[in-house]
Design a protein around this motif. Sequence first.
Motif, PDB file in Angstrom:
ATOM      1  N   ALA A  27      25.860 100.521  17.199  1.00 16.68           N
ATOM      2  CA  ALA A  27      24.488 100.012  17.217  1.00 16.68           C
ATOM      3  C   ALA A  27      24.318  98.874  16.221  1.00 16.68           C
ATOM      4  O   ALA A  27      23.744  97.823  16.539  1.00 16.68           O
ATOM      5  N   ILE A  61      23.993 105.689  21.740  1.00 16.92           N
ATOM      6  CA  ILE A  61      24.954 104.811  21.083  1.00 16.92           C
ATOM      7  C   ILE A  61      25.152 105.293  19.657  1.00 16.92           C
ATOM      8  O   ILE A  61      24.210 105.776  19.012  1.00 16.92           O
ATOM      9  N   PRO A  86      26.019  94.341  23.339  1.00 12.75           N
ATOM     10  CA  PRO A  86      25.728  95.504  24.184  1.00 12.75           C
ATOM     11  C   PRO A  86      26.187  95.256  25.618  1.00 12.75           C
ATOM     12  O   PRO A  86      26.065  94.144  26.136  1.00 12.75           O
ATOM     13  N   GLU A 122      19.804 104.380  22.910  1.00 11.35           N
ATOM     14  CA  GLU A 122      20.101 102.954  22.787  1.00 11.35           C
ATOM     15  C   GLU A 122      18.878 102.088  23.057  1.00 11.35           C
ATOM     16  O   GLU A 122      18.729 101.017  22.468  1.00 11.35           O
TER      17      GLU A 122
END
Length: 305
Positions: A39, A34, A117, A75
Motif C-alpha cells: 500500500a 492490500i 496498483p 484497498e
Amino acid sequence: MDQQNSTRVKKEEEEETKLPKSTDLSLVPINQKINKSAADKQYRLEKQDIYNAGLEVEIIPRKVVNRKDTQLYFEWEVEQLAWKIHGGQQAFIRRLQALKLLYSYTHPGKSYDHLRPDSYAAFVDLYEMPRWIWNKCSSETTRLFPGQERANGTKLVRLLTREYVNSPYPSRPRIAPPSSPSFNLLRSILDTAPILPDGLKKTNNAERGALYILENPCPALGSARYEWSQGFLAALFHALNGVIADHGEGPDGWEAARWEVYDKASSALNSGLSYVPDTEKWIDPARIWLETPYLKLYKEEPVNE
C-alpha cells in the motif's frame, strides 16, 4: 452567509465538478485487500499516513519467527486516502505517470508493475513521453553538465516529467503534410525566418530591430525571449490563415502547421524547450505556437496582404 463566503463556496463547488462524476469512482474491487508494505509503495504514501488515517486493519499473525504480523487493509480505502493526499484521482494518476517516466530513465528496461496498483495499469504502463522531449532533455543535460550527465540527469528528468504530465504537448505529426500551395507558401516564409546572431543568444540585452525584438513575458522566471518583428509575423499569420482555409484545423492543417512554426521558432530564436539552472525550471517560450489561443488571435484578426 456573507458574500465572501458565498463566493468561496461557489468556487469550491465549481472545482469539485470539473471532472466527470465517473472519475470519483474507485477503480479497486470492493472487497480486495492490500498489505501495508504494498500500500505504501504503490499508492505513494508515507509510513505513517495509513496509521494516522485510522483505516480498518486485519492482522494476520506471523507464521515465521522474526517476521512481523501481516497488516491488511481494504484497498479502496487506501486508494481514497491516496487521492486525498495527492490532490484527487487525476492528480494521483499524473503522479504515477511522472514516476513511471522517471523510473524508465533510472531503471531502463525494467518493469514498473510492482510500483503501481494493478487497477491503474491502463493509465500507467503504456504512458510515454515523446522521444523528441527525451532527446532535448539529454542534450540540455550534456550542455549544462558536460562530463557529469549521469549525476545531474535524474534531477532534470524528474522536473521535466512532472511538467510534462501536468501539461503534455499536443501530438507531433509522424510525417509532414504533403506539398500544397498553402503549405508551400508557409514553408517558403519559414525558410526566410530571421535567425538570432550567436551573440544575442547569450545576452538579455538587445535593441529593438527590424528582424526581431526582445520581450520578457515571464518576469517571474527572470527569463527573456526574442520574437520576430511584426512585419514577419504578419506574413506568417497570413500563410497560416491560408493553411487553415485550405486544410482546416485538424491533423492535415493547423495541427501540423503549428509544429513547423514551433520548430523554426525554437531554432531561429533559441526559444524552445530548455532548462534554467538558476530557477530550476523547464521553460518553452516557443510553445505559444502550439496553443489554441494563438490560433484564435490570428483567426479573429486576419492580416490582409
